[in-house]
Design an enzyme around this catalytic site. Structure first.
Site, short mmCIF file in Angstrom:
data_model
loop_
_atom_site.label_atom_id
_atom_site.label_comp_id
_atom_site.label_asym_id
_atom_site.label_seq_id
_atom_site.Cartn_x
_atom_site.Cartn_y
_atom_site.Cartn_z
N PRO A 1 38.25 28.89 59.39
CA PRO A 1 39.61 28.51 59.02
C PRO A 1 39.81 28.57 57.51
O PRO A 1 38.84 28.70 56.75
CB PRO A 1 39.72 27.06 59.53
CG PRO A 1 38.32 26.57 59.56
CD PRO A 1 37.47 27.76 59.90
N CYS A 2 41.05 28.48 57.08
CA CYS A 2 41.35 28.64 55.66
C CYS A 2 40.64 27.57 54.83
O CYS A 2 40.32 26.48 55.32
CB CYS A 2 42.86 28.62 55.42
SG CYS A 2 43.58 26.97 55.37
N LEU A 3 40.42 27.87 53.58
CA LEU A 3 39.65 26.98 52.71
C LEU A 3 40.31 25.62 52.51
O LEU A 3 39.63 24.65 52.18
CB LEU A 3 39.42 27.66 51.36
CG LEU A 3 38.50 28.88 51.37
CD1 LEU A 3 38.45 29.51 49.98
CD2 LEU A 3 37.10 28.53 51.85
N SER B 1 41.20 23.66 54.63
CA SER B 1 40.70 22.73 55.64
C SER B 1 39.45 21.99 55.19
O SER B 1 38.94 21.14 55.91
CB SER B 1 40.42 23.47 56.95
OG SER B 1 39.34 24.38 56.78
N ARG B 2 38.95 22.30 54.01
CA ARG B 2 37.73 21.65 53.52
C ARG B 2 38.00 20.33 52.80
O ARG B 2 37.07 19.66 52.37
CB ARG B 2 36.98 22.58 52.56
CG ARG B 2 36.76 24.00 53.04
CD ARG B 2 36.05 24.07 54.38
NE ARG B 2 35.54 25.42 54.62
CZ ARG B 2 36.19 26.36 55.31
NH1 ARG B 2 37.36 26.08 55.86
NH2 ARG B 2 35.65 27.55 55.48
#
Length: 268
Positions: free
Chosen positions: A172-174, A176-177
């Site tokens: 998933p896209c960064l 989401s971190r």
């Protein structure tokens, strides 16, 4: 599995033309593959590029599109210009997908394509995915979800079709971190991205580097944690991460679990 594949082909025959929101993940890649096989030039894969997408992921998506044989275009999206997105609320993905489909929908109209489709699968409907609502509001369709095709079936069909990335880990896209409520900046996205690329070069493909303030938390599959600790120079990893701008580097003893940051939304 084969019945689901035939249903997917039939769905695209009925569409006749479609633009695929294509990230290069296993889900959207399967949609792109089947659409291309059925529609030929009537299918175009579009990858949205923004600071939340690793350059390495774009490179992989491009390679996969070439292998599939589908026309592939790249567009820029600007979700980072939206303060609602940068604030990272619990529905952050809604603003991301709004930007994506506000970009793809007029593009499809300009090119004369009646449908924009994505790679949402049946399992995604049972997870917290506010971006799904944004896509639906803008008329996008989700062939995998419509046909009840699960993530496991996506991988089975992809393997059956000979797609070399059938077992590719989810990416998933960064954004989401980061824990909900922590502001997202381009510098933070780049820091996390560089850290994950570094760990992948050490041989760990399925991982996350979660970021909270100045702390990086490494998540690995539980069965790999011991090997990670025993086989690597931990101080070298700490030094590398500190070079990216982190102050503290930790290892999550629970291990990697998809959607872990969503546990704050409901009691566990």
């Amino acid at each position: 599995m084969l019945e689901k594949l035939e249903q997917l082909k039939t769905l695209f025959r009925e569409m006749e033309q479609a633009i695929i929101a294509y990230s290069g993940g296993v889900d959207s890649a399967l949609v792109a593959k089947v659409a291309c096989d059925v529609l030929g030039d009537g299918a175009i894969a579009i990858t949205a590029v923004s600071p939340s997408l690793l350059p390495e992921e774009l490179e992989e998506a491009t390679i996969q599109a070439t292998e599939i044989g589908i026309a592939h275009k790249i567009v820029q999206t600007h979700e980072m210009d939206n303060p609602n997105y940068r604030a990272n609320p619990v529905n952050r993905c809604y603003f991301c997908k709004s930007e994506l489909h506000d970009t793809l929908k007029p593009l499809a109209k300009e090119l004369g394509y009646p449908y924009v489709v994505d790679g949402v699968n049946a399992d995604d409907l049972h997870d917290y995915r506010p971006g799904i609502a944004a896509a639906k509001e803008r008329g996008a369709r989700s062939p995998l979800a419509e046909l009840g095709i699960t993530k496991a079936q996506v991988r089975q069909i992809s393997q059956h079709l000979g797609l070399s990335w059938w077992d590719k880990p989810a990416q998933p896209c960064l954004s989401s971190r980061f824990p909900y409520g922590e502001e997202i900046t381009i510098a933070k996205l780049q820091r996390v991205g560089r850290a994950e690329v570094y760990l992948r070069k050490l041989g760990f493909s399925n991982l996350r580097v979660r970021s909270e303030g100045d702390t990086a938390r490494i998540e690995l599959p539980p069965e790999l944690i011991k090997d990670f600790v025993m086989a690597n120079d931990l101080q070298a990893i700490v030094s590398e991460f500190q070079g990216y701008g982190f102050m503290y580097v930790t290892l999550d003893l629970e291990g990697y679990r998809s959607g872990k940051l969503n546990q704050v939304l409901t009691p566990v």
